[in-house]
Enzyme design. Structure first.
Site, PDB file in Angstrom:
ATOM      1  N   GLU A  53      26.882  43.369  51.861  1.00 13.70           N
ATOM      2  CA  GLU A  53      27.795  43.986  52.576  1.00 13.70           C
ATOM      3  C   GLU A  53      27.612  43.824  54.033  1.00 13.70           C
ATOM      4  O   GLU A  53      26.607  43.971  54.622  1.00 13.70           O
ATOM      5  CB  GLU A  53      27.593  45.674  52.315  1.00 13.70           C
ATOM      6  CG  GLU A  53      28.287  45.900  51.034  1.00 13.70           C
ATOM      7  CD  GLU A  53      29.629  45.896  50.830  1.00 13.70           C
ATOM      8  OE1 GLU A  53      30.326  45.978  51.761  1.00 13.70           O
ATOM      9  OE2 GLU A  53      29.981  45.883  49.773  1.00 13.70           O
ATOM     10  N   CYS A  84      28.573  34.089  51.635  1.00 17.56           N
ATOM     11  CA  CYS A  84      29.462  35.048  51.744  1.00 17.56           C
ATOM     12  C   CYS A  84      29.277  35.995  52.909  1.00 17.56           C
ATOM     13  O   CYS A  84      29.575  35.513  53.915  1.00 17.56           O
ATOM     14  CB  CYS A  84      29.324  35.815  50.365  1.00 17.56           C
ATOM     15  SG  CYS A  84      30.724  36.868  50.224  1.00 17.56           S
ATOM     16  N   HIS A 175      29.457  32.100  46.638  1.00 10.75           N
ATOM     17  CA  HIS A 175      27.989  32.210  45.837  1.00 10.75           C
ATOM     18  C   HIS A 175      27.550  31.125  44.766  1.00 10.75           C
ATOM     19  O   HIS A 175      27.919  31.162  43.723  1.00 10.75           O
ATOM     20  CB  HIS A 175      28.033  33.427  45.075  1.00 10.75           C
ATOM     21  CG  HIS A 175      28.232  34.684  45.940  1.00 10.75           C
ATOM     22  ND1 HIS A 175      27.113  35.342  46.592  1.00 10.75           N
ATOM     23  CD2 HIS A 175      29.328  35.267  46.309  1.00 10.75           C
ATOM     24  CE1 HIS A 175      27.543  36.427  47.299  1.00 10.75           C
ATOM     25  NE2 HIS A 175      28.832  36.474  47.056  1.00 10.75           N
ATOM     26  N   GLU A 177      24.492  30.426  44.280  1.00 13.23           N
ATOM     27  CA  GLU A 177      23.413  30.976  43.339  1.00 13.23           C
ATOM     28  C   GLU A 177      23.565  31.596  42.280  1.00 13.23           C
ATOM     29  O   GLU A 177      22.796  31.840  41.359  1.00 13.23           O
ATOM     30  CB  GLU A 177      22.321  31.893  44.420  1.00 13.23           C
ATOM     31  CG  GLU A 177      22.773  33.300  44.755  1.00 13.23           C
ATOM     32  CD  GLU A 177      24.304  33.452  45.558  1.00 13.23           C
ATOM     33  OE1 GLU A 177      24.599  34.407  45.719  1.00 13.23           O
ATOM     34  OE2 GLU A 177      24.598  32.085  46.275  1.00 13.23           O
TER      35      GLU A 177
END
Length: 221
Positions: A53, A84, A175, A177
């Site tokens: 967040e 992100c 993302h 990962e």
């Protein structure tokens, strides 16, 4: 072996850690200024700002007085990868910030949060990038709406800029990962190796001083 610091105040730390360890890196968590730098300079060779967040991470960075030290080491040339929320933190400007939200302002782009919809609109995609064809996940992803001079566009998706690079800083809206995609982390480690070689051939940038006194913050995922 490069030592990579992962900002670990909130967000998806574990997936980055597992990917980097699999690539042969040493990983440490950044929870306090003393984890990041000491009297002799940086204690890491590269840095990852994970997803999470973005407004919460920003607030915690200011509460624990990490924002300015992070800004300083990144601006000084520490190889950095933001994914992100990490991209949002790096950006010069957030067009739709949460109340009071700030960014580090070290990457000359403007971003818009949640540009591709809500959590239910998440998707894994094959994405052509300047690092090759990759497989990545978009989850409440931001988009880059302005690219400054000297910023290289690495990828576009659905007509939007979703990956950029400015010198040793990479910002990704997605993302890698979460899908096990290693291209971007390999590029980060390569940048760290080149940086260390320029400073002192055969040496690491990081000073591995003890990190006693680091704050013990709970990591949310």
């Amino acid at each position: 072996m490069p030592r990579v610091g992962i900002l670990a105040v909130q967000g998806g730390v574990r997936e980055h850690e597992e990917l980097l360890i699999g690539l042969g890196a040493e990983v440490t968590h950044i929870r306090a200024t003393s984890d990041l730098a000491g009297p002799d300079g940086p204690r890491v060779d590269a840095l990852v700002l994970p997803g999470g967040e973005s407004s919460t991470i920003d607030r915690l960075l200011r509460i624990f007085e990490l924002a300015d030290p992070l800004r300083a080491v990144i601006a000084a040339g520490l190889p950095t990868l933001g994914t992100c929320a990490g991209l949002i933190l790096l950006a010069r400007r957030i067009l739709d910030p949460a109340p009071g939200q700030q960014s580090l302002g070290v990457l000359d782009v403007d971003v818009r949060r949640n540009a591709f919809g809500a959590q239910v609109d998440s998707a894994e995609v094959d994405l052509d990038t300047k690092l090759g064809r990759t497989h990545v996940a978009f989850i409440r992803a931001p988009e880059v709406v302005r690219v400054g001079e000297g910023v290289e566009v690495l990828a576009r998706w659905a007509g939007a800029v979703v990956a950029v690079r400015q010198g040793p800083i990479m910002g990704l809206a997605f993302h890698p990962e979460l899908t096990g995609e290693t291209a971007f982390h390999r590029a980060l480690l390569s940048a760290a190796a080149c940086d260390a070689a320029e400073l002192d051939p055969g040496a690491s940038r990081a000073r591995r001083a003890p990190r006693a006194g680091s704050a013990d913050l709970t990591i949310s995922r």
